[in-house]
Design a protein around this motif. Structure first.
Motif, PDB file in Angstrom:
ATOM      1  N   ARG A   1     -11.930   4.053   0.042  1.00 60.45           N
ATOM      2  CA  ARG A   1     -10.938   4.420  -0.987  1.00 60.45           C
ATOM      3  C   ARG A   1     -11.516   5.498  -1.829  1.00 60.45           C
TER       4      ARG A   1
ATOM      5  N   THR B   1     -14.044  10.755  -2.398  1.00 56.82           N
ATOM      6  CA  THR B   1     -13.698   8.990  -0.548  1.00 56.82           C
ATOM      7  C   THR B   1     -15.635   8.655  -1.566  1.00 56.82           C
TER       8      THR B   1
ATOM      9  N   GLU C   1     -14.771   1.608   5.784  1.00 59.93           N
ATOM     10  CA  GLU C   1     -13.962   2.359   5.176  1.00 59.93           C
ATOM     11  C   GLU C   1     -13.672   2.135   3.824  1.00 59.93           C
TER      12      GLU C   1
ATOM     13  N   GLU D   1       0.823  -1.207  -0.256  1.00 52.83           N
ATOM     14  CA  GLU D   1       0.024   0.378   0.187  1.00 52.83           C
ATOM     15  C   GLU D   1       0.991   0.976  -0.165  1.00 52.83           C
TER      16      GLU D   1
ATOM     17  N   GLN E   1      -3.712  -5.740  -6.993  1.00 53.00           N
ATOM     18  CA  GLN E   1      -4.509  -4.911  -7.968  1.00 53.00           C
ATOM     19  C   GLN E   1      -4.636  -4.516  -9.676  1.00 53.00           C
TER      20      GLN E   1
ATOM     21  N   GLU F   1      -3.007   6.664  -0.807  1.00 55.31           N
ATOM     22  CA  GLU F   1      -3.997   6.125  -1.770  1.00 55.31           C
ATOM     23  C   GLU F   1      -4.087   4.885  -2.255  1.00 55.31           C
ATOM     24  N   ASN F   2      -3.067   4.578  -2.950  1.00 56.88           N
ATOM     25  CA  ASN F   2      -3.455   3.493  -3.947  1.00 56.88           C
ATOM     26  C   ASN F   2      -2.802   2.023  -3.001  1.00 56.88           C
ATOM     27  N   TYR F   3      -3.183   1.338  -3.852  1.00 56.19           N
ATOM     28  CA  TYR F   3      -2.635  -0.057  -3.871  1.00 56.19           C
ATOM     29  C   TYR F   3      -3.521  -0.490  -3.184  1.00 56.19           C
ATOM     30  N   LYS F   4      -4.737  -0.106  -1.865  1.00 57.50           N
ATOM     31  CA  LYS F   4      -5.105  -0.508  -0.987  1.00 57.50           C
ATOM     32  C   LYS F   4      -6.400  -2.153  -0.622  1.00 57.50           C
ATOM     33  N   ASN F   5      -6.223  -2.603  -2.529  1.00 56.13           N
ATOM     34  CA  ASN F   5      -7.070  -3.814  -2.059  1.00 56.13           C
ATOM     35  C   ASN F   5      -5.992  -4.956  -2.120  1.00 56.13           C
TER      36      ASN F   5
END
Length: 457
Positions: free
Chosen positions: A391, A377, A389, A218, A228, A221-225
């Motif tokens: 994104r 958001t 949660e 992570e 990817q 704010e990127n790569y939160k899953n």
């Protein structure tokens, strides 16, 4: 078991029962659009993978056809894994990865093909080439296309022996004899431990390399899953190599649930489907539809365009044919709208954007706009932890439009005609709750709400 109205999706492709994952073999063949997908018809676990099959004459109304490919040969006996499709000489070719677990427990993978003259019954052609040296058994998800010079190209996701991700490229003149040309993108970076589901989009301005790296850390704010899906732009050379920079990798979808996308060309358009899931195993086991004997869905089909230096994803214009009754009105200071059903489309076009605003969809999903940072958001309640949660995406252009496709347990939000997209699943047992709240914050504009019809059988 029957699907409940609380969770069933009626204009997305879902499995009739069992588990669905990656879209596969997308093609237009003999007057019909063909969408295949990973399918375990025997349960909701990631086992016993076959290819499910759905067809459509308009990309909107879908008819399920059952199993197209299932394990039957020594080279695919433990699973028909993901891959692509190609039409050649009035035949439909499917390319897939055969999964094998030997008696001694060693696992192997084979890149295979099958061919059909009618789009329904397929003859398996067997493995296409030897397993590449320097790579673990994690080589999978072949995608094939033809260039303007008549050459066929195949790219396949891979893991190098040093446990870093890669994509290999092969060349052929006849779809049967293939030559490996090495890495599709020459790189020395450790960008995840495996690259799944590689794809290529080609536009006049440039080419786009799409892939799904696993194991990215992570970063803000990127790569939160958990895993990817994204792309880099560049050019494919005549030698079959992609020239681009890994450092420019951008996520395709900013939501919670999007993975393993695949595209195809039809009627001069590039159309993409994704798998509407990016969950941990624990969260997947807790999805309420598991109790009903099914899980997961594909996204709506999206038209992919390259516009003013931006990759945009637009819901297909054909989806407008799903609209039934609709209402239109002006945005007020504080509005509460009632969706006509749990299958709806909502469009907000802003004529004046004076400040922040907040939306709440079905008392479950919250969308916030920050005017100062021009960011959007999206919040949801995690069904495993019951915690909130989010994104988030910072927009390139000032917010002007939100187009939302709402179902009983899914939401796809297209921002500024596809500049950004948020895809997500949510689960609310209360089927009576159909409200959409907008705290407008002094903003002005128009809203349209449509009921959408059921279109998958």
């Amino acid at each position: 078991m029957n699907k409940s109205d609380a969770y069933n999706l009626k204009y997305h492709i879902t499995p009739p029962y069992g588990l669905l994952n990656d879209p596969n073999g997308l093609a237009f063949f003999k007057g019909q659009y063909h969408v295949f997908h990973q399918w375990n018809p025997g349960g909701t676990e990631h086992r016993n993978k076959c290819w499910g099959h759905a067809v459509s004459s308009d990309l909107v109304h879908w008819h399920r056809k059952g199993i197209a490919l299932e394990p039957s040969e020594w080279y695919d006996k433990d699973g028909i894994y993901s891959g692509g499709g190609a039409v050649h000489n009035d035949k439909l070719y499917l390319f897939y990865t055969g999964n094998v677990v030997r008696a001694d427990g060693v696992k192997e993978s084979y890149q295979c093909a099958a061919v059909s003259e009618d789009g329904e019954s397929f003859y398996k052609m067997g493995p296409l080439f030897e397993h590449p040296t320097g790579y673990t058994r994690h080589v999978r998800d072949p995608k094939v296309w033809k260039d303007q010079r008549g050459n066929w190209w195949l790219i396949v996701g891979a893991q190098r022996e040093d446990l870093t991700g890669d994509t290999l490229v092969y060349k052929s003149e006849d779809l049967s004899s293939w030559t490996c040309l090495g890495s599709f993108l020459e790189h020395d970076d450790a960008f995840g431990f495996m690259w799944e589901c590689p794809d290529v989009l080609q536009f006049l301005e440039n080419d786009v390399f799409v892939f799904s790296p696993q194991g990215l850390s992570e970063a803000g704010e990127n790569y939160k899953n958990p895993n990817q899906s994204g792309y880099i732009t560049g050019k494919i050379t005549e030698t079959g190599k992609f020239e681009g920079k890994l450092s420019e990798f951008k996520e395709l979808d900013r939501g919670f649930d999007f993975y393993a996308p695949q595209s195809f060309e039809a009627g001069g358009r590039t159309i993409m489907f994704g798998w509407m899931s990016a969950m941990t195993e624990e969260a997947e086991r807790a999805v309420p539809t598991v109790q009903e004997g099914w899980i997961h869905a594909l996204t709506l089909p999206r038209e992919i365009e390259w516009t003013d230096g931006v990759l945009v994803q637009k819901p297909l214009r054909e989806l407008q044919s799903l609209r039934l009754d609709g209402i239109q009105g002006d945005i007020q200071q504080n509005d509460v709208w009632l969706l006509p059903s749990l299958q709806a489309e909502l469009i907000i076009r802003f004529s004046k954007l004076a400040g922040n605003f907040r939306m709440v969809v079905r008392d479950t999903v919250q969308i916030e706009y920050d005017r100062e940072h021009n960011s959007l958001t999206v919040w949801r309640t995690n069904w495993l932890t019951n915690e909130q949660e989010y994104r988030k995406a910072v927009l390139t252009h000032r917010l002007s439009e939100l187009q939302m496709f709402i179902e009983s347990s899914s939401l796809e939000v297209f921002v500024n005609e596809g500049e950004e997209v948020f895809s997500l699943r949510y689960f609310l047992e209360d089927i009576v709750q159909r409200s959409v709240l907008l705290e407008a914050g002094g903003n002005e504009g128009k809203v349209s709400i449509y009921q959408l019809q059921e279109c998958v059988e």
